[in-house]
Motif scaffolding. Structure first.
Motif, short mmCIF file in Angstrom:
data_model
loop_
_atom_site.label_atom_id
_atom_site.label_comp_id
_atom_site.label_asym_id
_atom_site.label_seq_id
_atom_site.Cartn_x
_atom_site.Cartn_y
_atom_site.Cartn_z
N TRP A 256 0.83 -1.11 -0.16
CA TRP A 256 0.06 0.00 -0.02
C TRP A 256 1.05 1.35 0.00
CZ3 TRP A 256 -4.60 1.46 -1.60
CH2 TRP A 256 -5.28 0.42 -1.92
N ALA B 103 -0.27 3.80 -2.99
CA ALA B 103 -1.02 4.85 -2.75
C ALA B 103 -1.02 5.98 -3.63
CB ALA B 103 -0.53 5.50 -1.32
N LEU C 117 -3.69 6.25 4.79
CA LEU C 117 -4.58 5.72 3.47
C LEU C 117 -5.81 6.70 3.58
CD1 LEU C 117 -4.28 2.11 3.27
CD2 LEU C 117 -3.05 3.99 2.23
#
Length: 214
Positions: A128, A132, A167
């Motif tokens: 991630w 992103a 996130l």
């Protein structure tokens, strides 16, 4: 003489679609037989070259080549598991592009490969941190795809392995996206985050200036 990595290193560089389709099938058979593919990791540079070229296949404008590239890379992940980690940076950018493909099948397979990387090659948050950038992709379908990929990640792994505070800000920006599908996908993702962490996320959103009504 049965084909080995030297042969594939040369053949994956072909640009002809028909030839790529043939080589891709041969490579799947080769990787599927560990006894035959014992030279897979003998030469690091050769392996690097093959994976680089297959990442270019994933970006092919021919969807059959792109799907085959995704298939073959998936088998490489199965064979190398944690040793595939150095290639994550190489394959993720074309995968983010493909999550924005016009064809459902390509989008789905790109997301499946990203989830497979989390399962076999590296921890979800490691992926991630590199994924992103997709929240800012120029293609709205890719931005939507990254939000949906977060929903899928939470469904499989829960919130534990993720640092959601890194996130959530991206989702907040996506709430104001110019495309309604991206906005909807961001809301879906935040609902999924809420399901896993509860009130903390509501407080976080208020701090970020999201109106209470939203």
């Amino acid at each position: 003489e049965p084909a080995g990595m030297d042969y594939f290193c040369e053949q994956v560089q072909q640009k002809d679609v028909g030839r790529r389709m043939q080589v891709g099938q041969e490579l799947l058979e080769y990787l599927g037989d560990p006894a035959r593919s014992c030279d897979l990791e003998q030469d690091q540079q050769r392996l690097d070259k093959v994976i680089d070229e297959l990442s270019a296949w994933v970006n092919s404008s021919n969807f059959k080549v792109a799907l085959l590239g995704l298939d073959v890379l998936g088998v490489f992940v199965d064979r190398l598991s944690g040793r595939f980690k150095p290639y994550i940076g190489t394959v993720l950018l074309p995968l983010i592009d493909r999550m924005g493909d016009a064809k459902d099948q390509v989008r789905e397979q790109a997301q499946n490969l990203i989830l497979k990387l989390m399962c076999e090659a590296a921890p979800p948050m490691y992926i991630w941190e590199r994924l992103a950038v997709g929240f800012k992709h120029k293609n709205y379908r890719s931005r939507e795809g990254v939000c949906l990929c977060l929903v899928a990640t939470l469904n499989i792994y829960g919130a534990q392995p993720l640092i959601l505070s890194k996130l959530v800000p991206h989702l907040c920006i996506a709430f104001g996206d110019s495309n309604s599908q991206v906005r909807d996908a961001a809301i879906l993702a935040i609902v999924e985050v809420y399901r896993h962490v509860g009130e903390k996320v509501r407080i976080d959103l208020t701090k970020r200036g999201i109106p209470p009504g939203r």
